[in-house]
Design an enzyme around this catalytic site. Structure first.
Site, PDB file in Angstrom:
ATOM      1  N   HIS A 279       0.924  -1.103  -0.081  1.00 45.30           N
ATOM      2  CA  HIS A 279      -0.025  -0.157  -0.076  1.00 45.30           C
ATOM      3  C   HIS A 279       0.944   1.194  -0.055  1.00 45.30           C
ATOM      4  O   HIS A 279       1.848   1.361   0.711  1.00 45.30           O
ATOM      5  CB  HIS A 279      -0.997  -0.029   1.260  1.00 45.30           C
ATOM      6  CG  HIS A 279      -1.937   0.894   1.039  1.00 45.30           C
ATOM      7  ND1 HIS A 279      -1.870   2.221   1.474  1.00 45.30           N
ATOM      8  CD2 HIS A 279      -3.335   0.988   0.579  1.00 45.30           C
ATOM      9  CE1 HIS A 279      -2.980   2.980   1.057  1.00 45.30           C
ATOM     10  NE2 HIS A 279      -4.014   1.941   0.745  1.00 45.30           N
ATOM     11  N   ASP A 336      -7.987  -5.526   0.117  1.00 41.75           N
ATOM     12  CA  ASP A 336      -8.365  -6.418  -0.950  1.00 41.75           C
ATOM     13  C   ASP A 336      -7.971  -7.717  -0.947  1.00 41.75           C
ATOM     14  O   ASP A 336      -8.630  -8.628  -1.472  1.00 41.75           O
ATOM     15  CB  ASP A 336      -8.039  -5.964  -2.119  1.00 41.75           C
ATOM     16  CG  ASP A 336      -8.658  -4.689  -2.841  1.00 41.75           C
ATOM     17  OD1 ASP A 336      -9.750  -4.620  -2.432  1.00 41.75           O
ATOM     18  OD2 ASP A 336      -8.126  -3.699  -3.309  1.00 41.75           O
TER      19      ASP A 336
HETATM   20  N1  ACO Z   1       4.233  -7.597  -4.981  1.00 42.01           N
HETATM   21  C1  ACO Z   1       5.580  -7.909  -4.847  1.00 42.01           C
HETATM   22  N2  ACO Z   1       6.218  -6.649  -4.913  1.00 42.01           N
HETATM   23  C2  ACO Z   1       5.728  -5.764  -4.688  1.00 42.01           C
HETATM   24  C3  ACO Z   1       4.457  -5.396  -4.617  1.00 42.01           C
HETATM   25  C4  ACO Z   1       3.593  -6.674  -4.459  1.00 42.01           C
HETATM   26  N3  ACO Z   1       2.282  -6.653  -4.349  1.00 42.01           N
HETATM   27  N4  ACO Z   1       3.999  -4.157  -4.192  1.00 42.01           N
HETATM   28  C5  ACO Z   1       5.130  -3.529  -4.291  1.00 42.01           C
HETATM   29  N5  ACO Z   1       5.937  -4.206  -4.452  1.00 42.01           N
HETATM   30  C6  ACO Z   1       7.414  -3.889  -4.398  1.00 42.01           C
HETATM   31  C7  ACO Z   1       7.948  -3.158  -5.750  1.00 42.01           C
HETATM   32  O1  ACO Z   1       8.282  -3.995  -6.738  1.00 42.01           O
HETATM   33  C8  ACO Z   1       8.812  -2.056  -5.120  1.00 42.01           C
HETATM   34  O2  ACO Z   1       9.947  -2.980  -4.978  1.00 42.01           O
HETATM   35  P1  ACO Z   1      11.543  -2.101  -5.273  1.00 42.01           P
HETATM   36  O3  ACO Z   1      11.791  -1.172  -4.323  1.00 42.01           O
HETATM   37  O4  ACO Z   1      12.556  -3.081  -5.205  1.00 42.01           O
HETATM   38  O5  ACO Z   1      11.630  -1.388  -6.724  1.00 42.01           O
HETATM   39  C9  ACO Z   1       8.499  -1.619  -3.701  1.00 42.01           C
HETATM   40  O6  ACO Z   1       7.745  -2.975  -3.242  1.00 42.01           O
HETATM   41  C10 ACO Z   1       7.680  -0.515  -3.584  1.00 42.01           C
HETATM   42  O7  ACO Z   1       6.667  -0.729  -4.604  1.00 42.01           O
HETATM   43  P2  ACO Z   1       5.951   0.541  -5.292  1.00 42.01           P
HETATM   44  O8  ACO Z   1       5.110  -0.164  -6.631  1.00 42.01           O
HETATM   45  O9  ACO Z   1       6.989   1.679  -5.776  1.00 42.01           O
HETATM   46  O10 ACO Z   1       4.949   0.955  -4.355  1.00 42.01           O
HETATM   47  P3  ACO Z   1       3.789   2.174  -4.730  1.00 42.01           P
HETATM   48  O11 ACO Z   1       3.351   2.637  -3.316  1.00 42.01           O
HETATM   49  O12 ACO Z   1       3.907   2.976  -5.612  1.00 42.01           O
HETATM   50  O13 ACO Z   1       2.442   1.011  -4.812  1.00 42.01           O
HETATM   51  C11 ACO Z   1       0.718  -0.632  -4.550  1.00 42.01           C
HETATM   52  C12 ACO Z   1       1.714   0.487  -4.068  1.00 42.01           C
HETATM   53  C13 ACO Z   1       0.339  -0.149  -5.995  1.00 42.01           C
HETATM   54  C14 ACO Z   1      -0.427  -0.790  -3.767  1.00 42.01           C
HETATM   55  C15 ACO Z   1       1.887  -1.916  -4.980  1.00 42.01           C
HETATM   56  O14 ACO Z   1       1.977  -2.228  -3.588  1.00 42.01           O
HETATM   57  C16 ACO Z   1       0.881  -3.039  -5.533  1.00 42.01           C
HETATM   58  O15 ACO Z   1       0.817  -2.989  -6.828  1.00 42.01           O
HETATM   59  N6  ACO Z   1       0.126  -3.831  -4.902  1.00 42.01           N
HETATM   60  C17 ACO Z   1      -0.619  -4.885  -5.571  1.00 42.01           C
HETATM   61  C18 ACO Z   1      -1.877  -4.439  -6.115  1.00 42.01           C
HETATM   62  C19 ACO Z   1      -2.748  -4.113  -4.928  1.00 42.01           C
HETATM   63  O16 ACO Z   1      -3.118  -4.738  -3.993  1.00 42.01           O
HETATM   64  N7  ACO Z   1      -3.586  -3.079  -4.873  1.00 42.01           N
HETATM   65  C20 ACO Z   1      -4.436  -2.657  -3.976  1.00 42.01           C
HETATM   66  C21 ACO Z   1      -4.302  -1.344  -3.252  1.00 42.01           C
HETATM   67  S1  ACO Z   1      -5.456  -1.046  -1.738  1.00 42.01           S
HETATM   68  C22 ACO Z   1      -6.244  -0.427  -2.742  1.00 42.01           C
HETATM   69  O17 ACO Z   1      -6.453   0.448  -3.602  1.00 42.01           O
HETATM   70  C23 ACO Z   1      -7.633  -0.595  -2.316  1.00 42.01           C
END
Ligand code: ACO
Length: 396
Positions: A279, A336
């Site tokens: 998140h 979720d």
């Molecule tokens: N699985 C594996 N790796 C992940 C995940 C994941 N679910 N989420 C983040 N990471 C990693 C990224 O690859 C990144 O790694 P790095 O630092 O080595 O490059 C690091 O964690 C940070 O991730 P970002 O994408 O930069 O974080 P951001 O805050 O932009 O994204 C998000 C947040 C979109 C929720 C992301 O965690 C994600 O895609 N999660 C999966 C989708 C999801 O569950 N979305 C629902 C969110 S809650 C809602 O909206 C109701």
């Protein structure tokens, strides 16, 4: 906390913040999140207390009006929601014009946009009572639209809302009632859905709420603004994750395959993420996920169901929480992660999950729209860019 708009005027300072990781777009008194400590408050009340003691309709009233209703106000609000639940026959025609397998989020956005066509000309945005009425109308009608969309996808005839029932029961009956008028309301199902709507009701400036505000900042009507919010919610990085989680759990299939799924999620070249994990704001745990996690087991027990996907989900959560990759990046289950297992238990099809999220979130969207309309500092939302294209060149 620096007011960049003032600094920009005085110094010409320009900031670049892709994804708005450190930029506040507005001031708001609706919802507070402390992401480091896993705190979520609606109008100052902790989400855990609201989940235990409140109802979705009370929460919706509070988000819209600022304070909890007394008994008479709650009754009047429930009556107003019932009175506003109906939709014109033209909505049935619109929904009926979509293919049966069209994604429900596409139909929801279109049918809310249709409401904007109906109410646009008569709506005076300068009139506070008309603005409030539009907000209440949206909270009242989105469940009706959702029911109609579900029934269209299932090939069932359109049904009308039973205004003698409470908000959640009305949605369930309209949705699942058979052609001969049969649907037995199960209080456990009503309670579970009510709780999910509370947990989804608001979450400050997430992508869909920010979209509603951005559209609202142009002076567009609230129906158009909320239709845009629906499309923003649809994406798998946001509300669409609930649908994606269930598909992922089904693909993983068994607790034995969890380890390889975790390995794949850590491999950046795989293009696979653990859906329902991570998140932007919560870097500890998502308090909504804690409530839902506890609730999942009890809902399955109450409904006398056993879902093997729950075992996969529990094993996946345990494996990720012990894995250095997820620990280092502070990736925890979000709202979720478990919600899809509950929606499935309530017999809601996977492609309708994000519609369920939108139904609850409508209360938050309209509250933000209302708050924005009376914000003396409100300006049209207009981000800048860092230009990376050509220098000037001659057209020859
Ligand atoms: N699985 C594996 N790796 C992940 C995940 C994941 N679910 N989420 C983040 N990471 C990693 C990224 O690859 C990144 O790694 P790095 O630092 O080595 O490059 C690091 O964690 C940070 O991730 P970002 O994408 O930069 O974080 P951001 O805050 O932009 O994204 C998000 C947040 C979109 C929720 C992301 O965690 C994600 O895609 N999660 C999966 C989708 C999801 O569950 N979305 C629902 C969110 S809650 C809602 O909206 C109701």
């Amino acid at each position: 906390c620096v007011d960049i708009s003032k600094l920009t005027k005085e110094t010409g300072l320009f900031t670049y913040d892709s994804g708005y990781t450190a930029t506040a777009s507005c001031k708001s008194a609706i919802t507070y999140i402390d992401g480091d400590n896993g705190v979520l408050l609606y109008r100052g009340y902790p989400i855990e207390q609201l989940a235990e003691k409140s109802s979705f309709v009370e929460v919706a009233y509070m988000l819209v009006n600022g304070e909890r209703p007394d008994a008479a106000q709650l009754k009047a609000f429930e009556a107003e929601l019932a009175e506003e639940a109906g939709v014109d026959a033209s909505i049935n025609t619109l929904i009926g014009s979509f293919a049966k397998d069209a994604h429900p989020m596409a139909i929801l956005a279109a049918s809310i946009a249709q409401l904007s066509a109906k109410y646009h000309a008569s709506l005076d945005l300068a009139d506070a009572e008309q603005r409030r009425k539009a907000a209440v109308r949206l909270i009242a009608k989105v469940p009706t639209l959702s029911s109609l969309i579900y029934r269209h996808g299932q090939g069932l005839p359109a049904n009308t809302p039973d205004t003698s029932l409470d908000y959640v029961s009305r949605f369930l009956k309209q949705t699942f009632e058979s052609a001969d008028g049969k649907y037995e309301l199960n209080p456990n199902v009503v309670k579970a859905l009510d709780l999910l709507f509370i947990l989804h009701a608001d979450h400050e400036q997430n992508a869909s709420t920010s979209t509603v505000r951005l559209v609202g900042s142009t002076g567009a009507n609230p129906y158009a603004s909320v239709a845009a919010g629906v499309t923003a919610l649809w994406g798998p990085a946001h509300g669409g994750a609930n649908e994606a989680v269930l598909k992922m759990l089904e693909e993983i299939g068994s607790a034995d395959n969890v380890e390889s799924a975790v390995l794949k999620a850590k491999d950046k070249t795989s293009g696979f993420r653990l859906m329902g994990f991570g998140h932007r704001v919560y870097k500890n745990f998502d308090p909504r996920a804690k409530v839902i996690g506890k609730m999942t087991q009890s809902v399955l027990e109450q409904l006398n169901l056993k879902d093997p996907l729950l075992d996969v989900a529990i094993k996946l959560e345990q494996a990720a929480l012990q894995d250095d990759y997820f620990v280092a990046r502070k990736l925890y289950p979000n709202v979720d992660f478990y919600s899809g297992i509950i929606y499935k238990a309530l017999q809601i099809p996977t492609e309708m999950f994000t519609v369920m999220f939108a139904l609850g979130r409508t209360a938050g969207w309209v509250s933000h729209w209302l708050e924005q309309q009376v914000d003396p500092e409100m300006k049209i939302g207009r981000p800048r860019q860092v230009y990376t294209g050509h220098d000037v060149r001659d057209y020859k």
